[in-house]
Scaffold this motif. Sequence first.
Motif, PDB file in Angstrom:
ATOM      1  N   LYS A   9       0.959  -1.197   0.009  1.00  0.00           N
ATOM      2  CA  LYS A   9       0.040   0.105   0.015  1.00  0.00           C
ATOM      3  C   LYS A   9       0.973   1.094   0.097  1.00  0.00           C
ATOM      4  N   THR A  10       0.635   2.075  -0.952  1.00  0.00           N
ATOM      5  CA  THR A  10       1.480   3.377  -1.046  1.00  0.00           C
ATOM      6  C   THR A  10       0.532   4.559  -0.344  1.00  0.00           C
ATOM      7  N   SER A  11       1.414   5.350   0.136  1.00  0.00           N
ATOM      8  CA  SER A  11       0.415   6.683   0.429  1.00  0.00           C
ATOM      9  C   SER A  11       0.029   7.700  -0.873  1.00  0.00           C
ATOM     10  N   PRO A  12      -0.990   8.218  -0.400  1.00  0.00           N
ATOM     11  CA  PRO A  12      -1.368   9.227  -1.623  1.00  0.00           C
ATOM     12  C   PRO A  12      -0.694  10.646  -1.181  1.00  0.00           C
ATOM     13  N   PHE A  13       0.347  10.446  -0.078  1.00  0.00           N
ATOM     14  CA  PHE A  13       0.809  11.937   0.162  1.00  0.00           C
ATOM     15  C   PHE A  13       2.255  11.722  -0.091  1.00  0.00           C
ATOM     16  N   GLU A  14       2.855  12.527  -1.040  1.00  0.00           N
ATOM     17  CA  GLU A  14       4.276  12.332  -1.247  1.00  0.00           C
ATOM     18  C   GLU A  14       4.827  13.463  -1.338  1.00  0.00           C
ATOM     19  N   ARG A  15       6.167  13.627  -1.151  1.00  0.00           N
ATOM     20  CA  ARG A  15       6.935  14.753  -1.147  1.00  0.00           C
ATOM     21  C   ARG A  15       7.359  15.232  -2.704  1.00  0.00           C
ATOM     22  N   PRO A  16       7.041  16.386  -3.177  1.00  0.00           N
ATOM     23  CA  PRO A  16       7.273  17.070  -4.322  1.00  0.00           C
ATOM     24  C   PRO A  16       8.959  17.087  -4.350  1.00  0.00           C
ATOM     25  N   THR A  17       9.420  17.276  -5.599  1.00  0.00           N
ATOM     26  CA  THR A  17      10.711  17.654  -5.780  1.00  0.00           C
ATOM     27  C   THR A  17      10.985  19.133  -5.370  1.00  0.00           C
ATOM     28  N   ASP A  18      12.336  19.277  -5.075  1.00  0.00           N
ATOM     29  CA  ASP A  18      12.846  20.772  -4.483  1.00  0.00           C
ATOM     30  C   ASP A  18      12.584  21.803  -5.407  1.00  0.00           C
ATOM     31  N   LEU A  21       8.769  22.391  -5.133  1.00  0.00           N
ATOM     32  CA  LEU A  21       8.443  23.092  -3.770  1.00  0.00           C
ATOM     33  C   LEU A  21       8.872  24.627  -3.932  1.00  0.00           C
ATOM     34  N   ARG A  22      10.046  24.976  -4.421  1.00  0.00           N
ATOM     35  CA  ARG A  22      10.651  26.380  -4.779  1.00  0.00           C
ATOM     36  C   ARG A  22       9.603  27.210  -5.511  1.00  0.00           C
ATOM     37  N   GLY A  23       8.895  26.646  -6.496  1.00  0.00           N
ATOM     38  CA  GLY A  23       7.906  26.936  -7.247  1.00  0.00           C
ATOM     39  C   GLY A  23       6.467  27.324  -6.509  1.00  0.00           C
ATOM     40  N   ARG A  24       6.211  26.547  -5.843  1.00  0.00           N
ATOM     41  CA  ARG A  24       4.785  26.673  -5.204  1.00  0.00           C
ATOM     42  C   ARG A  24       4.830  27.279  -3.803  1.00  0.00           C
ATOM     43  N   LEU A  25       5.843  27.058  -2.922  1.00  0.00           N
ATOM     44  CA  LEU A  25       5.796  27.601  -1.544  1.00  0.00           C
ATOM     45  C   LEU A  25       6.189  29.123  -1.608  1.00  0.00           C
ATOM     46  N   THR A  26       5.728  29.649  -0.497  1.00  0.00           N
ATOM     47  CA  THR A  26       6.148  31.070  -0.247  1.00  0.00           C
ATOM     48  C   THR A  26       7.784  31.045   0.163  1.00  0.00           C
ATOM     49  N   ASP A  27       8.513  32.037   0.023  1.00  0.00           N
ATOM     50  CA  ASP A  27       9.867  32.008   0.920  1.00  0.00           C
ATOM     51  C   ASP A  27       9.852  31.629   2.214  1.00  0.00           C
ATOM     52  N   LEU A  28       8.717  32.166   3.162  1.00  0.00           N
ATOM     53  CA  LEU A  28       8.722  31.677   4.307  1.00  0.00           C
ATOM     54  C   LEU A  28       8.245  30.228   4.337  1.00  0.00           C
ATOM     55  N   THR A  33       9.659  24.885   6.359  1.00  0.00           N
ATOM     56  CA  THR A  33       9.617  23.447   5.940  1.00  0.00           C
ATOM     57  C   THR A  33      10.814  22.808   5.607  1.00  0.00           C
ATOM     58  N   GLN A  34      11.646  23.431   5.006  1.00  0.00           N
ATOM     59  CA  GLN A  34      12.708  22.765   4.295  1.00  0.00           C
ATOM     60  C   GLN A  34      14.158  23.264   4.990  1.00  0.00           C
ATOM     61  N   GLN A  35      14.170  24.251   5.434  1.00  0.00           N
ATOM     62  CA  GLN A  35      15.474  24.548   6.407  1.00  0.00           C
ATOM     63  C   GLN A  35      15.314  24.803   7.972  1.00  0.00           C
ATOM     64  N   GLU A  36      14.138  24.368   8.276  1.00  0.00           N
ATOM     65  CA  GLU A  36      13.735  24.081   9.765  1.00  0.00           C
ATOM     66  C   GLU A  36      13.718  25.644  10.343  1.00  0.00           C
ATOM     67  N   GLY A  37      13.043  26.417   9.517  1.00  0.00           N
ATOM     68  CA  GLY A  37      13.026  27.829  10.285  1.00  0.00           C
ATOM     69  C   GLY A  37      11.898  27.806  11.196  1.00  0.00           C
ATOM     70  N   VAL A  56      -3.152  20.386   7.216  1.00  0.00           N
ATOM     71  CA  VAL A  56      -2.465  19.215   6.640  1.00  0.00           C
ATOM     72  C   VAL A  56      -1.063  19.862   6.292  1.00  0.00           C
ATOM     73  N   ASP A  57      -0.203  19.141   5.995  1.00  0.00           N
ATOM     74  CA  ASP A  57       1.233  19.596   5.599  1.00  0.00           C
ATOM     75  C   ASP A  57       1.062  20.279   4.241  1.00  0.00           C
ATOM     76  N   VAL A  58       1.664  21.459   4.236  1.00  0.00           N
ATOM     77  CA  VAL A  58       1.659  22.422   3.147  1.00  0.00           C
ATOM     78  C   VAL A  58       2.313  21.857   1.862  1.00  0.00           C
ATOM     79  N   VAL A  59       3.367  20.686   2.348  1.00  0.00           N
ATOM     80  CA  VAL A  59       4.259  20.251   1.159  1.00  0.00           C
ATOM     81  C   VAL A  59       3.458  18.699   0.692  1.00  0.00           C
TER      82      VAL A  59
END
Length: 156
Positions: A9-18, A21-28, A33-37, A56-59
């Motif tokens: 069974k695979t999860s429908p929740f996957e980590r997108p490529t970096d 993520l850089r294209g769809r997440l805000t700088d903050l 999420t990625q630099q433990e800020g 839910v997880d924004v990622v």
Amino acid sequence: MSSENPSKKTSPFERPTDDDLRGRLTDLQYQVTQQEGTERPFQNEFWDEKRDGLYVDVVSGEPLFSSRDKFDSGTGWPSFTRPVDPAHIVERKDNKLFMERIEVRSKNGDSHLGHLFPDGPAPTGLRYCINSASLRFIPRESLEAEGYGEYLELFE
């Protein structure tokens, strides 16, 4: 012939490529999420959100916390007594800032969410202190349309 195991069974929740993520997440969001800020207290999107809904997880979109388990900790960040499904949370020792804490991450998205402290209210005595920038809020009335209908029972 496929080499995949059909019984796995695979999860429908996957980590997108970096790059994604850089294209769809805000700088903050990326920094948290990625630099433990950490975002600023009392100056973030969900610290005082009062509506019923799911966080839910924004990622990855993994369901993390219910508004029913949210409480005002006075810290200026969203705080919860428990996750909706502990299987979506990873806890790790964090010795940064010259103290021992427990970092909270999403399992599939591997997003830094915040920290866990043993000073929360009943029934768990826990405080999941979470950055708004790591979350996406889905109001109760939108859960079905957004594919989280199975979580409506949390709000009955």
